[in-house]
Design a protein around this motif. Structure first.
Motif, short mmCIF file in Angstrom:
data_model
loop_
_atom_site.label_atom_id
_atom_site.label_comp_id
_atom_site.label_asym_id
_atom_site.label_seq_id
_atom_site.Cartn_x
_atom_site.Cartn_y
_atom_site.Cartn_z
N ASP A 287 0.86 -1.18 0.00
CA ASP A 287 0.00 0.00 0.00
C ASP A 287 0.90 1.23 0.00
OD1 ASP A 287 -1.59 2.24 0.93
OD2 ASP A 287 -3.14 0.79 1.45
N TYR B 163 0.20 4.39 -0.01
CA TYR B 163 -0.20 5.44 0.95
C TYR B 163 0.46 5.20 2.30
CZ TYR B 163 -3.27 7.44 4.54
OH TYR B 163 -3.76 8.07 5.66
N HIS B 164 0.34 4.00 2.83
CA HIS B 164 0.97 3.69 4.10
C HIS B 164 2.49 3.80 3.99
CE1 HIS B 164 -2.73 2.52 5.97
NE2 HIS B 164 -2.95 1.54 5.10
N GLN C 57 4.28 5.68 2.01
CA GLN C 57 4.70 7.08 1.95
C GLN C 57 4.75 7.71 3.33
OE1 GLN C 57 5.94 8.99 -0.20
NE2 GLN C 57 5.52 11.09 0.42
N ILE D 101 -3.38 2.27 -3.52
CA ILE D 101 -3.00 3.67 -3.66
C ILE D 101 -4.02 4.57 -3.00
CG2 ILE D 101 -1.67 3.37 -5.80
CD1 ILE D 101 -4.20 4.43 -7.30
N ALA D 102 -3.55 5.74 -2.61
CA ALA D 102 -4.39 6.86 -2.16
C ALA D 102 -3.49 8.08 -2.10
CB ALA D 102 -5.01 6.58 -0.79
N GLY D 103 -4.07 9.24 -2.27
CA GLY D 103 -3.30 10.47 -2.10
C GLY D 103 -2.88 10.62 -0.64
N ALA D 104 -1.67 11.08 -0.44
CA ALA D 104 -1.18 11.35 0.91
C ALA D 104 -1.00 12.87 1.07
CB ALA D 104 0.15 10.64 1.15
N ARG E 45 -5.53 10.87 2.24
CA ARG E 45 -6.14 9.65 1.73
C ARG E 45 -7.31 9.93 0.77
NH1 ARG E 45 -6.59 4.01 5.26
NH2 ARG E 45 -6.13 2.68 3.48
N PRO F 116 -5.86 9.85 -5.92
CA PRO F 116 -4.41 9.79 -6.14
C PRO F 116 -3.83 10.98 -6.89
CG PRO F 116 -5.56 8.19 -7.52
CD PRO F 116 -6.57 8.73 -6.56
N HIS G 248 1.48 10.27 -8.59
CA HIS G 248 1.06 8.93 -8.99
C HIS G 248 1.26 8.67 -10.48
CE1 HIS G 248 -0.93 8.42 -5.01
NE2 HIS G 248 -0.71 7.15 -5.27
N TYR H 132 -9.09 4.67 -1.35
CA TYR H 132 -9.04 6.06 -0.88
C TYR H 132 -10.45 6.57 -0.59
CZ TYR H 132 -10.26 7.34 -5.75
OH TYR H 132 -10.87 7.45 -6.97
#
Length: 276
Positions: A178, A180-181, A183, A207-210, A213, A216, A223, A247
């Motif tokens: 993952d 996100y985690h 990052q 994935i997710a935006g950091a 969350r 992306p 990304h 996300y």
């Protein structure tokens, strides 16, 4: 182009859960994942998948008492029988849904216990789970999770997860990477993908935006560049997995909120369609 799976626990929450399959297919997703299927009859879930031409690519094994804050059983001493029962239940659902991967959450480090004291039992549980899953033709995944979102979670770093996989020694035990985690805890995403993906030990990306969350294309992770890295490394090593979109849409649970935030996906699908 990576293949994207909609996480139906986080996306389309403006809809009833069973209606999210239709929405994901309409938006161009080819697959779905979610946290837990166990509130629904597997036959109903399979019907939703089949009606929309979707693949089920991932879900979690039962994590203990989720409502009470438990986040997995695999590292917890004295819970081995419950862990095995949960894994067998997950395998039943995986068979019904033709799902190739089951994520086994590690659990929280109990108060007063050292993380190191849990390692042996964790490995033992994963060896048993991987053996059962192998007989059913499934992979077991473990996921490092950041300690901001889940304090005291046993597994937090990519290198630790890969050490565990090597210690277990089962070819169907893999890492759920993952980003996100990763990052939040470690960063250096592109180099970690280049290091770990060719090993054969990465079974799935998420994935997710950091840091919030969201989508992306929102936040500090580029990304578009990360997808290019995944494409490049996957082509070189033959990896053919999925990227789960886990996300929380920035617009939240409002009508059209998830779909309105999928510009990033539409651009990639259009680029893929235009490629020779």
């Amino acid at each position: 182009m990576p293949r994207f799976a909609a996480n139906l626990s986080m996306l389309y929450t403006e809809l009833d859960f069973l209606d999210r399959f239709d929405a994901a297919a309409r938006d161009g997703f080819g697959a779905v994942e979610y946290l837990f299927p166990y509130d629904y009859d597997a036959r109903e879930l399979r019907a939703r998948l089949d009606a929309n031409g979707l693949q089920q690519v991932l879900f979690n094994a039962p994590p203990g008492d989720w409502g009470a804050g438990e986040r997995g059983l695999a590292c917890l001493p004295g819970r081995e029988a419950e862990f095995r029962e949960a894994m067998l239940r997950a395998l039943d659902y995986a068979h019904a849904l033709d799902c190739p991967r089951i994520h086994v959450m590690a659990g929280l480090v109990p108060d007063g216990m050292a993380r190191e004291a849990l390692a042996g039992g964790y490995v033992d549980n994963l060896q048993w789970a991987a053996q059962q899953a192998a007989q059913a033709g499934r992979d077991v995944l473990i996921e490092p999770i950041n300690t901001r979102d889940i304090p005291r979670f046993f597994l937090n770093r990519q290198d630790h997860a890969h050490e565990i996989v090597q210690a277990v020694g089962a070819p169907n035990l893999k890492v759920q990477m993952d980003l996100y985690h990763c990052q939040i805890v470690e960063g250096d995403l592109a180099m970690k993908i280049r290091k770990h993906l060719p090993s054969g030990r990465v079974g799935h990306f998420q994935i997710a935006g950091a840091p919030q969350r969201h989508e992306p294309d929102v936040g500090e992770i580029n990304h578009d560049y990360i997808f290019e890295v995944i494409d490049e490394v996957a082509a070189a090593c033959g990896w053919q997995g999925w990227v789960g979109c886990e996300y929380r849409p920035a617009r939240g649970a409002v009508p059209g909120g998830t779909s309105d935030g999928l510009g990033w996906l539409r651009r990639r699908l259009a680029a893929g369609a235009a490629a020779p």
